[in-house]
Design an enzyme around this catalytic site. Structure first.
Site, short mmCIF file in Angstrom:
data_model
loop_
_atom_site.label_atom_id
_atom_site.label_comp_id
_atom_site.label_asym_id
_atom_site.label_seq_id
_atom_site.Cartn_x
_atom_site.Cartn_y
_atom_site.Cartn_z
CB SER A 181 14.85 69.83 19.65
OG SER A 181 15.61 68.83 20.27
CE LYS A 189 12.95 74.50 21.03
NZ LYS A 189 13.01 75.83 20.40
CE1 TYR A 226 14.53 73.62 24.27
CE2 TYR A 226 15.02 71.28 24.04
CZ TYR A 226 15.10 72.58 23.56
OH TYR A 226 15.73 72.83 22.36
#
Ligand code: NAD
Ligand code: UFG
Length: 343
Positions: A123, A152, A148
């Site tokens: 991302s 990643k 989150y």
């Protein structure tokens, strides 16, 4: 055959469709925690081709070993994961377990089976807040602000390290890290699209649920940013362009002479503000989106968009669809399926 983890989800289902259209054989592994098999049935309907679906969890290593033994898997596209930024702050254990531990289970199973090609869904959030847009792949990862984003960044580092350690072995890991900007839109058939559970966290599904009458009004999170109209600016990418970016990455990996650990942004390179997206949606679709201006959302940047030259040069890929396509296709999906995949 390509193993697609999380292939029943939003981006996964659109990518499976493009793979089938390109004559790949596809095996989907999904635990259906945030998806329904209906999406895959519709992918078969649109493409006129069959895929193989196995319901299972990426953290079930024994199950993964069975899959790799049972099917001739040549490469893996790894979408499976949890993706809600706010929820990750409440449930970090679950997010690190699924996103980080799940990725480790997958790579171990790949290595055991001698499968070396992996495309990973990363991302733009890994760029952090320090550097200004446009974000280039050569920039260091920045400070992530929630579990989150950290998950990643961690998986990117883990895959980079495994690639380096396996480089001179008989089975080097060939990895492509794809950093998505803001995927929106739906397949032009209107049969598959984004179907978030509960109240949407992201702008586009929120707008389309207001448009279809499921939600009363949109809150615009801040109109006092240093942008052209004060609202947040993002790099929206049509999900079908994004799906095609995965095929470009896969095709490059199949032609690689040596294993690499490559990073590509998948974005359009253009910024669009919240107000611009709302007005485009209203104008193109002839609907009204009632909105109010609300305070800024914690952790949001003013502006985020991609540098796109590297993907254009090395993957021979760039976005083709416009904001108009994105808002029209979103509305076709949402108005044909007011409750998503639920009948
Ligand atoms: P999604 O939730 O629609 O798809 C994820 C899929 O993974 C779902 O079908 C879900 O059921 C499945 N899944 C979750 N946990 C699993 C597990 N333990 N085992 C097997 N399957 C599991 O999300 P999406 O928008 O399609 O995102 C796909 C990937 O892209 C995710 O990794 C996400 O973090 C990443 N990504 C998404 C965005 C975005 O804005 N949508 C942006 C950047 C990165
Ligand atoms: N916004 C609103 N109202 C809403 C929702 C969003 O005004 O109801 C605004 C946000 O403030 C932001 C823009 O719309 O300016 C886009 O917000 P999204 O939530 O749609 O997308 P983000 O850029 O915040 O998040 C996306 C992905 C995350 C990822 C992040 C950074 O959803 O997974 O990009 O790459 F971490």
């Amino acid at each position: 055959m390509i193993l697609v983890t999380g292939g029943a989800g939003y981006i996964g289902s659109h990518t499976v469709l493009e793979l089938l259209n390109d004559n790949y054989k596809v095996l989907v592994l999904d635990n259906l925690s945030n998806a329904s098999v209906e999406s895959l049935q519709r992918v078969e309907q649109i493409s006129g081709r069959k895929l193989t679906f196995v319901q299972g969890d990426i953290r079930d290593e024994a199950g993964l070993h069975e899959l790799f033994s049972a099917y001739p898997i040549e490469a893996v596209i790894h979408f499976a994961g949890l993706k809600a930024v706010g929820e990750s702050v409440e449930k970090p254990t679950e997010y690190y377990d699924v996103n980080v531990n799940g990725s480790l289970c997958l790579v171990r199973a790949m290595q055991k089976a001698g499968v070396s090609k992996l495309v990973f869904s990363s991302s733009a959030t890994v760029y952090g807040e320090e550097a200004p847009a446009p974000y280039k792949e050569s920039m260091p990862r920045g400070t992530t602000t929630n579990p989150y984003g950290t998950s990643k960044a961690m998986v990117e580092q883990i895959l980079t390290d495994i690639h380096a350690a396996s480089k001179n072995t008989a089975n080097p890991l060939d990895v492509t890290l794809l950093r998505y900007f803001n995927p929106i839109g739906a397949h032009e058939s209107g049969l598959i699209g984004e179907d978030p559970q509960g109240i949407p966290n992201n702008l586009m599904p929120y707008i389309s649920q207001v448009a279809v009458g499921r939600l009363p009004e949109l809150s615009v999170f801040g109109d006092d940013y240093e942008t052209s109209d004060g609202s947040g600016v993002r790099d929206y990418i049509h999900v079908v362009d994004l799906a095609k970016g995965h095929l470009a990455a896969l095709n490059k990996m199949f032609s690689n002479k040596e294993a690499e650990c490559a990073i590509y942004n998948l974005g359009s390179g253009k910024g669009t503000s919240v107000f611009e997206l709302v007005h485009a949606f209203e104008h193109e679709n002839g609907v009204k989106i009632p909105y109010k201006v609300a305070p800024r959302r914690a952790g949001d940047l003013a502006t985020c968009y991609a540098a796109v030259d590297k993907a254009a040069k090395e993957l021979n890929w760039r976005t083709e669809k416009t904001i108009k396509d994105m808002v029209r296709d979103t509305w076709r999906w949402q108005s044909n399926n007011p409750n998503g995949y639920k009948k």
